[in-house]
Structure formats: C-alpha cells, structure tokens
Scaffold this active site. Structure first.
Site, PDB file in Angstrom:
ATOM      1  N   SER A  72     -34.535 -13.396  -8.916  1.00  0.00           N
ATOM      2  CA  SER A  72     -34.206 -12.452  -9.789  1.00  0.00           C
ATOM      3  C   SER A  72     -35.447 -11.892 -10.116  1.00  0.00           C
ATOM      4  O   SER A  72     -36.592 -12.752 -10.652  1.00  0.00           O
ATOM      5  CB  SER A  72     -33.514 -12.791 -10.890  1.00  0.00           C
ATOM      6  OG  SER A  72     -33.464 -11.674 -11.910  1.00  0.00           O
ATOM      7  N   LYS A  73     -35.915 -10.492 -10.136  1.00  0.00           N
ATOM      8  CA  LYS A  73     -36.954  -9.999 -10.318  1.00  0.00           C
ATOM      9  C   LYS A  73     -37.273 -10.031 -11.960  1.00  0.00           C
ATOM     10  O   LYS A  73     -38.517 -10.390 -12.479  1.00  0.00           O
ATOM     11  CB  LYS A  73     -37.119  -8.356  -9.987  1.00  0.00           C
ATOM     12  CG  LYS A  73     -38.354  -7.792 -10.544  1.00  0.00           C
ATOM     13  CD  LYS A  73     -39.314  -7.954  -9.349  1.00  0.00           C
ATOM     14  CE  LYS A  73     -40.567  -7.269  -9.754  1.00  0.00           C
ATOM     15  NZ  LYS A  73     -41.959  -7.400  -8.715  1.00  0.00           N
ATOM     16  N   ARG A  74     -36.177 -10.150 -12.470  1.00  0.00           N
ATOM     17  CA  ARG A  74     -36.037 -10.353 -14.223  1.00  0.00           C
ATOM     18  C   ARG A  74     -36.763 -11.645 -14.335  1.00  0.00           C
ATOM     19  O   ARG A  74     -37.481 -11.883 -15.675  1.00  0.00           O
ATOM     20  CB  ARG A  74     -34.700 -10.328 -14.813  1.00  0.00           C
ATOM     21  CG  ARG A  74     -33.975  -9.121 -14.782  1.00  0.00           C
ATOM     22  CD  ARG A  74     -33.022  -8.872 -15.701  1.00  0.00           C
ATOM     23  NE  ARG A  74     -32.183  -9.821 -15.338  1.00  0.00           N
ATOM     24  CZ  ARG A  74     -31.047  -9.927 -14.457  1.00  0.00           C
ATOM     25  NH1 ARG A  74     -30.745  -8.914 -13.794  1.00  0.00           N
ATOM     26  NH2 ARG A  74     -30.090 -11.004 -14.371  1.00  0.00           N
TER      27      ARG A  74
ATOM     28  N   ASP B 177     -44.894  -7.888  -4.165  1.00  0.00           N
ATOM     29  CA  ASP B 177     -45.422  -8.976  -5.027  1.00  0.00           C
ATOM     30  C   ASP B 177     -46.180  -9.872  -4.177  1.00  0.00           C
ATOM     31  O   ASP B 177     -47.389 -10.412  -4.474  1.00  0.00           O
ATOM     32  CB  ASP B 177     -44.433  -9.540  -5.887  1.00  0.00           C
ATOM     33  CG  ASP B 177     -43.939  -8.539  -7.018  1.00  0.00           C
ATOM     34  OD1 ASP B 177     -44.600  -7.631  -7.235  1.00  0.00           O
ATOM     35  OD2 ASP B 177     -42.829  -8.876  -7.418  1.00  0.00           O
TER      36      ASP B 177
END
Length: 489
Positions: A260-262, A270
């Site tokens: 998850s990016k969160r 990235d």
C-alpha cells in the site's frame, strides 16, 4: 434496434490469435501489482505470437487523477511493454480510451435490455453509491413492466441500467490458476451496468470491450474472482464466447498485509528514484508469483517471452522483498558495460563530485562492482570533492597493524616519495608504494592504510589508496597527505 450496426461491429472482431489486454484505471500511481499484471499480460501474448492491447478504463470520472495516464504510458514505455494496436489519434497508434467509446456501451446495454439480461432501475441512490457500482439483490424495479418503466422515462425520472442476475441455480466459471469455481446465483447482486450519466461501470465496459477486441485471455488480480460469475452471465446473455481467466494472487508487503502506498510501499516510479534499474525491477516482478522452474533467476524480457507459461503462476500471494530486488539490481549493474554504467551513474556522481577537473569515467571501474543501487553512488564518493572531517581513530586498524603513531611514520616516509613521482598512473603509484613498504620492512597494508585514510577521510571506500590517489591527482593527493600528517602530529 439497429441490428445491422451490431452485425458490423461483430464482423470487425479479430479471430485466430491470442489477444491480451492491460486495462488500468488512471486513478493513481503504477504500483507493483499493476506492473506485474501488465507484464504477465504482455508475456502471454508474446509467448503465443499474439497481440498485446492497452486500454485505459477511465469511466469512473470521479476517481481520475491528473497525470496518472501519463504515468501508465511512461512506465510501459520504460519497460518496453509496447502495445500492438489501438485507434490512431493524431499520430502513432494510441491506446483504447473507454470514454471515447461511450456510445458503444449504451447500444449494447439496450440490446441486453431486449434480451432480458438487464433492467432499468429508478430507485434513488447517492452519486457515490452509483459511482461505486452500488449493488443490490432485491430491487423492486426488477418487477416493473415495460409500460411502467416507459412512463417513468417519459416523466424524466433518472435511472441506471442494472444486470438482471438469475435468482435460481448457480454459475460456474473456470480460472487457469484456481480451476472451476461455482457460485450460487442468489448470492450475486444486480450491479449497475450504465450509470445515470450514460457512462458504463467497469463491470460492463470491460466485458463489452473484451468481446469486441477479441480478447482471449483476461489477466487480473484475484480480487476480481468474486465478480467473474457476473461477467460470465453477461457473456451468456449476449451469446458470446467467454475468454480464459487468469486471476493472480496479490503482491503482499508481508504475510498479512497487501502492499500500500499509504504504508510507504514503493510504486514503480519510487523504485526508479531509489536507484533501481527498470530491467531489474521487471525481472524481479516477473518472479513475484511465477516460477520458470530451475535455479536460474536472471532473465531478459526476450527470454521471459520465450519461457513464460501460465502453469507457472502460483495461487499463493507473493511477498515483495526489497532485499531480493536489491540483489537483482546489483547483478544487473555488474553485468552492464562500463560505458552504460558511466552514462547512468553520471547524474549520481555529479551530486557529490562537482570538481570539473575530475574525470567522471574514472569512477566506473571503482563503483560498478561495488554498487547495488545507483543512489548508493553519492555517499560512496563524496570525499573526492571535499575531504571530510575525520577522527584520527580511523588510522588504527588491527588487520594492517597500524595506529596513530605508526600511521604518522608511514605518511612521513611516503610523502617525499609521492612528491617525487612523475608518472601519475595506477601502475606507477602502486609500484612506488609497494617498493617503499619493502624498503621499510613493513607489510603493504601497513603503508597503504594510512595513505588511504589521509586521502579519503573514510575507512570504507570504492577502490584502494592507489586508485583514489590517481583520481584525485598528484597535487590534491599531496595536499591531503600533508593534512593527515598535521592531524597526527
């Protein structure tokens, strides 16, 4: 109903070849799972001499992220996952864009209404519910007669078109990874096919497009397994051939959590900014849930195209291991030519080495075998531009049998010899220092260690004293050795 239009559409459907599609929604960054889906889709097509198609599924206008489509294009281009066909839009062949095809979905929805596979729903609901494909099982609008529905339409009551799921029996579908799966129809919801704004939902548009584009293999995440019976019922309502399903288990951060990016998990972009190479990322992603068999792990894209087989895809979730990716990256760096490494490394070298007198190409032989990621470079060589402040404790080394006193003695002996060296090459510097160590009756390391500390100010460096002296040049080397003597005196 213009049946001739449908006949003409059906006549355009390609047959006789494997055809796959990558169909991302431009709602954010390109995460690792997206990239793996694109790669597997591409590999299935190329392994079988087929076509790889790109389709942008942008019908959920409320979730679109500006620039996300460009990220998709750039990522696929970087990875050389080039689509084979699409509409010509002002130049090269572009991808299919669903919002540019909205008229097609409306016509097929009308056809489905006539076939009894859908109905108009006039129930009030929030826009959010509709955008998310708000589902229901017991919709009173299912029971409306044609006359009642027509009256509401004439009265201007807004509506959506829903799929009319059979309430009896069960639907069985086959997945190439998970086998046959049977789902009772009474557990399925009547999901929205066409929203009140006329745009289709994902659940409808992807089925229509997959059919019209002749897609033979549908690759997607296993989270869509639960929706597959609804897709099959749509295919059956239209009387269409069902493609092969290939549902891939998720890529996980650990055994319990999806990436998850969160939570700080990296996207493809990235990873590039962190110094990973596209080829290494692609190679590693290919092995996240797929095995070619055997012990070999490093494969080029062309080799993956030859080896890839659906039977090698695992049902189990794959764990993303950044250390394993780093290993792959280091192997790719070591294998590339010095010229290419220098080209890729130059921006990172220049982050630390701003002195124009220092030859950038001189760093390649030192860095390439010792570099895991391109972002490792600046810290490894920052001492070339400016000698850092360092503690004299660095001169103490058990292996080389040196301490501050011995190091001072070695530097004082080495300084005049280095000052008298005219031919400033690796060979001459090496031979000069080795001869001096012999004349002094000490081990080579006993002399080399303090020289390296004085010119680098670090105990860990790419290359040894000889290479560092040669790159720094004679004047700077002498200057730094004098500073070392002052520090130790």
């Amino acid at each position: 109903m213009d049946l001739k239009w449908f006949e003409e559409m059906e006549a355009l459907i390609p047959h006789g070849e494997v055809r796959t599609r990558f169909a991302p929604s431009p709602t954010g960054y390109m995460h690792v799972g997206n990239l793996r889906t694109a790669l597997y889709t591409y590999l299935i097509a190329k392994k079988n001499g087929g076509k790889f198609i790109l389709r942008i599924e942008d019908t959920d206008q409320g979730r679109l992220v500006e620039g996300a489509t460009d990220i998709i294009y750039k990522t696929l281009a970087d990875c050389r996952l080039i689509h084979d066909e699409g509409p010509n839009i002002g130049g090269p062949v572009g991808p299919y864009i669903q919002t540019e095809r909205r008229g097609i979905y409306g016509r097929y929805a009308e056809l489905l209404l006539e076939k009894g596979g859908a109905y108009r729903c006039f129930c009030e609901k929030s826009e959010t519910d509709e955008a998310e494909g708000f589902e229901r099982k017991d919709d009173p609008c299912r029971r409306l007669s044609d006359e009642e529905a027509e009256e509401k339409i004439k009265a201007g009551v807004p509506f959506v078109i829903r799929q009319k799921i059979p309430r009896e029996g069960a639907t069985t579908f086959h997945d190439e990874i998970f086998g046959d799966i049977t789902v009772p129809n009474d557990t399925l919801d009547d999901n929205v096919l066409i929203k009140s704004d006329g745009l289709p939902t994902y659940n409808f548009a992807n089925v229509i497009d997959d059919h019209l584009m002749g897609i033979t293999h549908v690759v997607r995440g296993s989270e869509y397994l639960a929706s597959s019976p609804k897709y099959n019922l749509l295919y059956e309502s239209f009387g269409w051939e069902i493609p092969k399903y290939v549902h891939c288990s998720p890529v996980m951060r650990d055994h319990h959590n999806k990436m998850s990016k969160r939570h700080g998990d990296p996207s493809y972009e990235d990873l590039l900014s962190q110094g990973y190479l596209t080829e290494a990322v692609l190679n590693y992603v290919a092995l996240l849930g797929w095995s070619p068999g055997g012990e070999r792990e490093i494969f080029s894209l062309s080799e993956l195209c030859e080896l890839f087989d659906i039977s090698g895809i695992s049902k189990s979730p794959a764990i993303f291991d950044i250390e394993k990716l780093t290993y792959f990256n280091a192997e790719y760096i070591k294998a590339m030519s010095p010229e290419r490494f220098t080209e890729l490394a130059e921006p990172f070298i220049r982050q630390s080495v701003k002195n124009p007198a220092i030859d950038i190409s001189a760093f390649a032989p030192l860095l390439q075998p010792r570099c895991e990621k391109l972002t490792d470079i600046p810290e490894k060589i920052d001492f070339f531009d400016a000698l850092p402040e360092y503690d004299i404790e660095l001169y103490t080394n058990k292996k080389s049998k040196t301490d501050a006193a011995i190091s001072l003695q070695m530097l004082e002996k080495a300084l005049p010899v280095m000052e008298g060296t005219e031919d400033w090459t690796d060979e001459t510097i090496h031979d000069t220092l080795i001869k001096l160590a012999g004349d002094l009756g000490v081990k080579n390391a006993t002399l080399m260690w303090p020289v390296r500390i004085s010119v680098a100010g670090k105990s860990v460096t790419p290359g040894g004293a000889v290479e560092i002296c040669r790159i720094l040049g004679k004047d700077e080397t002498i200057r730094r050795m004098k500073l070392g003597i002052e520090k130790l005196s």
